[in-house]
Design a protein around this motif. Structure first.
Motif: not given
Length: 325
Positions: A132-137
């Protein structure tokens, strides 16, 4: 209102987009003949041809770079990243180019690229297939970041994203691809950047998105049955920008808030959401804003993911801690 799986709702949304606008293209690994690893693009290449539904090489950076060039020339590319953890080779193209071109050009150049990313765990996969890598974007100015949670939103949010002039990161919770729900034939009135109150309540606000929405709804039903507590569950839908008006209105009424996501807690979206809610609702809060998330470790082997992912019990534990404050 037909009942579709989330995967099929996305497929019909893509079909409408390809039919309505000849500038729309679908690109990605195995999106053509195979129909995508989750069959979201099944049948599209057969019906629209291999010039509009394009099987790309195994090179995510090249995929997004090509899409940026196409968007500058007037096309509307929809790129599929097979799994969340495969997006990193394209990270530089996304954050250094896609997110910046419109601002760099003073608004004269639009790059309406949509990047579809299956996200999260819950399917018995491994690292790079369950992240769950949504924080990067969401941290990257210039990008819209949205996440659907049900077939209705999957279909219509995708159509809204593709017709937007902004680049959009479009997350799809892979554990919900086979969940069924009704999909209306008429466009809903809810804008792409608006949160949705999916279960009204008066005692505590639960803020969540994606695959965790159903988990939180299950927790709310259990809390009502066991303790008589009425939890208000809000599906954020848009992660950047956040719909703070809907969330703060709810928290001011309930006085308590729990934020739930699959991503690790440290520097996750829950921290930003919790801080923003605290700033706006400080004098209304009966307890601190609490977070429930994945652990601050790499995603574990498949047989341990049930211990890693937030579940009904962990959400209810946070609810109990809020009321015990």
């Amino acid at each position: 209102m037909p009942e579709l799986t989330l995967s099929k709702a996305l497929n019909t949304g893509l079909r409408h987009l390809l039919e309505d606008d000849p500038r729309t293209m679908v690109m990605g690994q195995d999106v053509g003949g195979l129909g995508g690893v989750f069959r979201v693009t099944d049948g599209l290449q057969k019906d629209f041809g291999d010039q509009r539904v394009i099987d790309s090489p195994l090179a995510e950076s090249s995929l997004i770079g090509t899409a940026i060039g196409l968007a500058i020339r007037g096309y509307r590319p929809i790129c599929e990243i097979q799994f969340d953890g495969f997006v990193y080779p394209a990270f530089n193209q996304i954050v250094s180019q896609l997110a910046k071109i419109r601002a760099r050009s003073g608004g004269t150049i639009a790059v309406p690229v949509v990047i579809r990313i299956p996200v999260g765990g819950g399917i018995g996969a491994v690292e790079h297939h369950s992240e769950s890598n949504e924080a990067y974007f969401a941290h990257t100015a210039g990008l819209r970041v949205v996440c659907c949670s049900n077939p209705q939103d999957a279909h219509w949010m995708l159509r809204q994203a593709v017709t937007s002039e902004d680049p959009v990161i479009f997350y799809e919770p892979k554990r919900r691809y086979w969940s069924k729900g009704e999909v209306s034939k008429s466009e809903p009135t809810l804008p792409l950047d608006r949160a949705h109150v999916v279960r009204p309540g008066r005692d505590l606000t639960v803020l969540t998105y994606g695959g965790m929405v159903q988990t939180c709804l299950d927790a709310a039903a259990a809390a009502a049955a066991e303790d008589g507590r009425e939890l208000e569950v809000i599906d954020l839908r848009s992660l950047s920008p956040l719909d703070m008006a809907t969330t703060t209105d709810s928290v001011r009424r309930t006085g308590r808030c729990v934020v739930v996501h699959e991503a690790p807690m440290f520097a996750g979206l829950g921290a930003e959401i919790g801080t923003s809610v605290t700033e706006a609702c400080f004098y209304h809060l009966e307890a601190p804003v609490l977070r429930v998330g994945g652990f601050d470790t790499p995603y574990p082997p498949a047989k341990y993911e049930d211990q890693y992912l937030p579940d009904l019990d962990r959400v209810l534990d946070a609810v109990d801690r809020s009321f015990a404050w």
